[in-house]
Scaffold this motif. Structure first.
Motif, PDB file in Angstrom:
ATOM      1  N   LEU A   1      -8.141  17.538  15.924  1.00 16.34           N
ATOM      2  CA  LEU A   1      -9.364  17.067  15.000  1.00 16.34           C
ATOM      3  C   LEU A   1      -9.570  15.578  15.165  1.00 16.34           C
ATOM      4  N   PHE A   2      -8.543  14.884  15.523  1.00 12.47           N
ATOM      5  CA  PHE A   2      -8.710  13.376  15.565  1.00 12.47           C
ATOM      6  C   PHE A   2      -8.681  12.512  16.550  1.00 12.47           C
ATOM      7  N   THR A   3      -9.213  11.441  16.710  1.00  8.67           N
ATOM      8  CA  THR A   3      -8.953  10.564  17.832  1.00  8.67           C
ATOM      9  C   THR A   3      -8.063   9.378  17.921  1.00  8.67           C
ATOM     10  N   LYS A   4      -7.947   8.831  16.489  1.00  9.98           N
ATOM     11  CA  LYS A   4      -6.881   7.655  16.374  1.00  9.98           C
ATOM     12  C   LYS A   4      -5.466   8.241  16.489  1.00  9.98           C
ATOM     13  N   LYS A   5      -4.766   7.291  17.192  1.00  9.44           N
ATOM     14  CA  LYS A   5      -3.431   7.658  17.459  1.00  9.44           C
ATOM     15  C   LYS A   5      -2.653   8.024  16.280  1.00  9.44           C
ATOM     16  N   GLU A   6      -2.611   7.224  14.948  1.00  9.07           N
ATOM     17  CA  GLU A   6      -1.876   7.275  13.917  1.00  9.07           C
ATOM     18  C   GLU A   6      -2.280   8.562  13.247  1.00  9.07           C
ATOM     19  N   ASP A   7      -3.815   8.971  13.463  1.00  9.92           N
ATOM     20  CA  ASP A   7      -4.014  10.356  12.625  1.00  9.92           C
ATOM     21  C   ASP A   7      -3.522  11.483  13.431  1.00  9.92           C
ATOM     22  N   ILE A   8      -3.478  11.430  14.766  1.00 10.12           N
ATOM     23  CA  ILE A   8      -3.218  12.585  15.542  1.00 10.12           C
ATOM     24  C   ILE A   8      -1.871  12.851  15.122  1.00 10.12           C
ATOM     25  N   GLU A   9      -0.719  11.811  15.266  1.00  5.56           N
ATOM     26  CA  GLU A   9       0.373  12.018  15.000  1.00  5.56           C
ATOM     27  C   GLU A   9       0.808  12.261  13.649  1.00  5.56           C
ATOM     28  N   ILE A  10       0.371  11.931  12.626  1.00  3.71           N
ATOM     29  CA  ILE A  10       0.490  12.206  11.291  1.00  3.71           C
ATOM     30  C   ILE A  10      -0.072  13.786  11.031  1.00  3.71           C
ATOM     31  N   ALA A  11      -1.258  14.132  11.476  1.00  3.45           N
ATOM     32  CA  ALA A  11      -1.771  15.321  11.480  1.00  3.45           C
ATOM     33  C   ALA A  11      -0.620  16.362  12.235  1.00  3.45           C
ATOM     34  N   GLY A  12      -0.237  15.950  13.287  1.00  5.91           N
ATOM     35  CA  GLY A  12       0.561  16.825  14.036  1.00  5.91           C
ATOM     36  C   GLY A  12       2.042  16.779  13.212  1.00  5.91           C
ATOM     37  N   PHE A  13       2.511  15.970  12.901  1.00  7.70           N
ATOM     38  CA  PHE A  13       3.814  15.890  12.070  1.00  7.70           C
ATOM     39  C   PHE A  13       3.924  16.886  10.736  1.00  7.70           C
ATOM     40  N   LEU A  14       2.721  16.627  10.187  1.00  6.86           N
ATOM     41  CA  LEU A  14       2.605  17.548   8.691  1.00  6.86           C
ATOM     42  C   LEU A  14       2.155  18.989   8.992  1.00  6.86           C
ATOM     43  N   SER A  15       1.355  19.125  10.130  1.00  2.31           N
ATOM     44  CA  SER A  15       1.123  20.658  10.512  1.00  2.31           C
ATOM     45  C   SER A  15       2.428  21.376  11.149  1.00  2.31           C
TER      46      SER A  15
ATOM     47  N   ASN B   1      -8.603  11.687   6.637  1.00  2.00           N
ATOM     48  CA  ASN B   1      -8.215  10.465   7.144  1.00  2.00           C
ATOM     49  C   ASN B   1      -6.877   9.977   6.809  1.00  2.00           C
ATOM     50  N   PRO B   2      -5.872  10.852   7.268  1.00  2.00           N
ATOM     51  CA  PRO B   2      -4.448  10.811   6.972  1.00  2.00           C
ATOM     52  C   PRO B   2      -3.925   9.508   7.103  1.00  2.00           C
ATOM     53  N   PHE B   3      -4.097   8.660   8.295  1.00  2.00           N
ATOM     54  CA  PHE B   3      -3.551   7.195   8.157  1.00  2.00           C
ATOM     55  C   PHE B   3      -3.854   6.355   6.997  1.00  2.00           C
ATOM     56  N   ASP B   4      -5.201   6.515   6.987  1.00  2.00           N
ATOM     57  CA  ASP B   4      -5.735   5.398   5.940  1.00  2.00           C
ATOM     58  C   ASP B   4      -5.282   6.091   4.447  1.00  2.00           C
ATOM     59  N   PHE B   5      -5.355   7.282   4.158  1.00  2.00           N
ATOM     60  CA  PHE B   5      -4.799   7.544   2.824  1.00  2.00           C
ATOM     61  C   PHE B   5      -3.158   7.160   2.600  1.00  2.00           C
ATOM     62  N   ILE B   6      -2.450   7.426   3.843  1.00  2.00           N
ATOM     63  CA  ILE B   6      -0.987   7.050   3.625  1.00  2.00           C
ATOM     64  C   ILE B   6      -0.946   5.728   3.301  1.00  2.00           C
ATOM     65  N   MET B   7      -1.592   5.064   3.959  1.00  2.00           N
ATOM     66  CA  MET B   7      -1.427   3.630   3.874  1.00  2.00           C
ATOM     67  C   MET B   7      -1.866   2.684   2.580  1.00  2.00           C
ATOM     68  N   HIS B   8      -2.970   3.368   1.935  1.00  2.00           N
ATOM     69  CA  HIS B   8      -3.773   2.656   1.030  1.00  2.00           C
ATOM     70  C   HIS B   8      -4.108   3.352  -0.127  1.00  2.00           C
ATOM     71  N   HIS B   9      -3.352   4.731  -0.307  1.00  2.00           N
ATOM     72  CA  HIS B   9      -3.526   5.421  -1.628  1.00  2.00           C
ATOM     73  C   HIS B   9      -3.061   4.749  -2.851  1.00  2.00           C
TER      74      HIS B   9
ATOM     75  N   THR C   1       6.276  13.422  -1.451  1.00  2.00           N
ATOM     76  CA  THR C   1       7.193  12.737  -0.816  1.00  2.00           C
ATOM     77  C   THR C   1       7.265  12.506   0.668  1.00  2.00           C
ATOM     78  N   PHE C   2       6.587  13.364   1.407  1.00  2.00           N
ATOM     79  CA  PHE C   2       6.415  13.135   2.900  1.00  2.00           C
ATOM     80  C   PHE C   2       5.141  12.051   3.030  1.00  2.00           C
ATOM     81  N   ILE C   3       4.175  11.972   2.094  1.00  2.00           N
ATOM     82  CA  ILE C   3       3.309  10.709   2.187  1.00  2.00           C
ATOM     83  C   ILE C   3       3.932   9.832   2.047  1.00  2.00           C
ATOM     84  N   LYS C   4       4.861   9.493   0.983  1.00  2.79           N
ATOM     85  CA  LYS C   4       5.596   8.242   0.782  1.00  2.79           C
ATOM     86  C   LYS C   4       6.541   7.925   1.908  1.00  2.79           C
ATOM     87  N   GLY C   5       7.369   9.138   2.722  1.00 11.13           N
ATOM     88  CA  GLY C   5       8.229   8.869   3.588  1.00 11.13           C
ATOM     89  C   GLY C   5       7.254   8.249   5.033  1.00 11.13           C
ATOM     90  N   LEU C   6       6.297   8.542   5.107  1.00 14.25           N
ATOM     91  CA  LEU C   6       5.287   8.336   6.258  1.00 14.25           C
ATOM     92  C   LEU C   6       4.803   7.010   5.957  1.00 14.25           C
TER      93      LEU C   6
END
Length: 254
Positions: free
Chosen positions: A33-47, A72-80, A103-108
Motif C-alpha cells: 500500500l506504501f511507496t516510502k521505504k520506511e513505511d513499506i518496511e514498518i508495514a511489512g514488519f507489523l503485518s 502514515n506509519p513512519f511519521d507516526f512512529i517518529m513524531h507521536h 511497545t512495538f511502536i516504541k521499539g521501532l
C-alpha cells in the motif's frame, strides 16, 4: 523424483504462484500500500508480526494497524505524542494486544532513532549465508526499550531453536527482488542467498512429502535442514521455493 525432476517441478510451481495474484490473499498486500521505504518496511514488519491464524483475520487486523497509525506509519512512529498511543490500547490480534502494539511502536522508534533503521540492524549482524543471527541481535536491540516480558514472545529467536517463520517471511518480502511485483526488494544491502524459508505447518508438510525435510518438528533445526535442501536447488535464491511449498500446501492440499 530425482533432484533434476524435483527442481523442475518446484520451479514450475514458483512460476505459477509468484505472481501478483498471490498478493490478493496474502498479508504482503499491506506493505504494497506504501511507496516510502520506511513505511513499506514498518508495514511489512507489523503485518508479519501478527501473521498467524486465519489469513483473512490477519489481513483485516493489519489494515486496522495501519489505520491506527494514520496510514502514515513512519511519521507516526517518529513524531507521536504519548497521548497518541491511547487509541492503540484497544487493538488485539489473538495474543498480540494493545500493550504489545505500543511497545512495538516504541521499539521501532528506538531502532530508527538510535540504530539507523531496520535494514541497518539486520545488515550489521548478517552472516554470509544466513540472517538467523541477525534476527537474534535484532530482537535484543528492539527490546532495549522498556517492555513487559510477555511482549518478547512476539519476536522469535532462531538461536533458541525457533524456526522464526514470521520474521523470515518479513525478510523475504524486504530482500527478494520485486521483478514479479510480489516481494518488495527494497533492502539492497542484503542478498536473497542469505534468506531462510518461512517454515510453517503447510510448507513443512509439503517439504517432508518431497523429501526436502526429514525432521518432524518445525523448529530451528528443521529450518537449517530445509535451508540446506533448498540451497542445493538454487543457492542464489533458495527462498523462492517458499511460493512452491506454500502454494502446494495451501492451495493444492498436496
Amino acid at each position: 523424483m530425482n533432484t533434476k525432476d524435483l527442481k523442475n517441478f518446484l520451479d514450475s510451481k514458483v512460476e505459477q504462484y509468484n505472481t501478483p495474484n498471490f498478493i490478493e490473499s496474502d498479508p504482503i498486500q499491506i506493505p504494497h500500500l506504501f511507496t516510502k521505504k520506511e513505511d513499506i518496511e514498518i508495514a511489512g514488519f507489523l503485518s508479519a508480526t501478527i501473521a498467524w491464524g486465519n489469513r483473512k483475520s490477519i489481513i483485516n487486523n493489519a489494515h486496522k494497524m495501519m489505520q491506527l497509525l494514520d496510514n502514515n506509519p513512519f511519521d507516526f512512529i517518529m513524531h507521536h505524542q504519548e497521548s497518541d498511543l491511547e487509541k492503540l490500547e484497544s487493538f488485539v490480534h489473538r495474543t498480540f494486544n494493545g500493550i504489545d502494539f505500543i511497545t512495538f511502536i516504541k521499539g521501532l522508534q528506538h531502532v530508527y532513532t538510535n540504530h539507523n533503521g531496520l535494514e541497518a540492524v539486520f545488515a550489521k549482524y548478517a552472516q554470509k549465508d544466513s540472517l538467523q543471527a541477525s534476527i537474534h541481535y535484532f530482537k535484543s536491540v528492539f527490546f532495549e526499550v522498556d517492555h513487559l516480558q510477555r511482549t518478547q514472545k512476539h519476536i522469535s529467536d532462531p538461536l533458541k531453536n525457533s524456526a522464526a517463520k514470521r520474521i523470515n517471511m518479513f525478510l523475504r518480502w524486504m530482500v527478494r527482488p520485486s521483478n514479479t511485483n510480489v516481494d518488495l526488494g527494497i533492502w539492497t544491502s542484503l542478498s536473497p542467498a542469505q534468506l531462510s524459508c518461512p517454515l510453517d505447518v503447510h510448507s513443512g508438510n509439503v517439504a517432508r512429502k518431497l523429501g526436502l525435510l526429514n525432521r518432524k518438528q518445525n523448529d530451528g533445526k528443521a529450518l537449517a535442514e530445509l535451508d540446506q535442501s533448498l540451497r542445493q536447488l538454487d543457492p542464489n535464491d533458495p527462498v523462492k521455493y517458499d511460493f512452491a511449498l506454500f502454494g502446494l500446501g495451501v492451495f493444492e492440499k498436496f
